[in-house]
Design a protein around this motif. Structure first.
Motif, short mmCIF file in Angstrom:
data_model
loop_
_atom_site.label_atom_id
_atom_site.label_comp_id
_atom_site.label_asym_id
_atom_site.label_seq_id
_atom_site.Cartn_x
_atom_site.Cartn_y
_atom_site.Cartn_z
N SER A 90 -17.98 75.20 22.24
CA SER A 90 -19.30 75.60 22.69
C SER A 90 -20.01 74.43 23.35
O SER A 90 -19.57 73.29 23.25
CB SER A 90 -20.11 76.12 21.50
N MET A 97 -22.81 75.27 29.10
CA MET A 97 -21.80 76.32 29.02
C MET A 97 -21.36 76.73 30.44
O MET A 97 -20.17 76.89 30.70
CB MET A 97 -22.34 77.52 28.26
N LYS A 98 -22.31 76.87 31.33
CA LYS A 98 -22.01 77.26 32.71
C LYS A 98 -21.13 76.20 33.38
O LYS A 98 -20.17 76.52 34.08
CB LYS A 98 -23.32 77.45 33.47
N TYR A 100 -18.97 74.11 32.07
CA TYR A 100 -17.60 74.04 31.56
C TYR A 100 -16.90 75.40 31.52
O TYR A 100 -15.72 75.46 31.19
CB TYR A 100 -17.58 73.43 30.16
N ARG A 101 -17.59 76.49 31.84
CA ARG A 101 -17.00 77.83 31.73
C ARG A 101 -15.69 77.94 32.52
O ARG A 101 -14.70 78.44 32.02
CB ARG A 101 -17.97 78.90 32.18
N PHE A 104 -12.79 75.99 30.85
CA PHE A 104 -12.28 76.61 29.64
C PHE A 104 -12.08 78.12 29.79
O PHE A 104 -11.97 78.83 28.80
CB PHE A 104 -13.23 76.34 28.46
N SER A 105 -12.00 78.61 31.01
CA SER A 105 -11.85 80.06 31.21
C SER A 105 -10.43 80.52 30.91
O SER A 105 -10.20 81.70 30.69
CB SER A 105 -12.23 80.45 32.64
N HIS A 116 -11.07 84.56 24.55
CA HIS A 116 -12.52 84.59 24.75
C HIS A 116 -12.96 86.04 24.84
O HIS A 116 -12.51 86.77 25.71
CB HIS A 116 -12.95 83.84 26.00
N LEU A 124 -17.08 79.13 24.70
CA LEU A 124 -16.28 79.01 25.91
C LEU A 124 -14.85 79.48 25.65
O LEU A 124 -14.22 80.07 26.50
CB LEU A 124 -16.26 77.56 26.39
#
Length: 164
Positions: A90, A97-98, A100-101, A104-105, A116, A124
């Motif tokens: 997180s 978050m935006k 690293y999204r 970590f997608s 996820h 994330l």
């Protein structure tokens, strides 16, 4: 009788029939015990306070200085609806978050399978550490999950080196 009154009556019946309060209390004690063990056994970790939750999730955060520099953290989460103990990657806030999204997608090669859930805005990436009948007893919980948590932290820190 109002709709709210009807819901309260149903709630009372559920509490009586299924001992919900006692079970919830045991879950909170379980997580407190686990948090204390992480705090006691890992001086280099920054352990956050326990969020008891609203019967949705109960968690505490775990971070290292390196993760905090990147405004990232892990959350050790008991998900009430699933009866599972999970580790979530997180960020400190929605902006982090935006950022690293995308990174970590997808599962970037962690030793545990990552997933996820789209409706989970707090994570994330998520990992199931134990669930249901496989949950370790309170006295054994730290020994059971600490190696997995440490491994995820180590892998995260290595991956973050690639971002520098």
């Amino acid at each position: 009788m109002s709709d709210f009154s009807k819901e309260v009556e149903s709630y009372k019946e559920v509490l009586k029939a299924y001992n919900v309060q006692e079970i919830y209390k045991e879950i909170i004690l379980y997580m407190r015990f686990l948090r204390q063990d992480f705090q006691k056994e890992n001086e280099s970790f920054r352990i956050g306070g326990l969020y008891e939750g609203l019967m949705d999730m109960t968690y505490f955060s775990i971070a290292t200085d390196r993760l905090l520099q990147k405004k990232l953290k892990l959350a050790l989460v008991f998900v009430h609806g699933k009866g599972s103990l999970e580790m979530w990657i997180s960020g400190q806030n929605r902006e982090v978050m935006k950022k690293y999204r995308t990174y970590f997608s997808a599962d970037p090669g962690f030793f545990l399978p990552a997933f996820h859930e789209e409706d989970n805005e707090d994570a994330l990436l998520e990992f199931t550490l134990a669930e249901g009948k496989d949950l370790p007893e309170k006295e054994d919980a730290y020994k059971a999950v600490a190696p997995m948590v440490k491994n995820i932290l180590e892998q995260m820190e290595k991956q973050l080196e690639n971002l520098d």
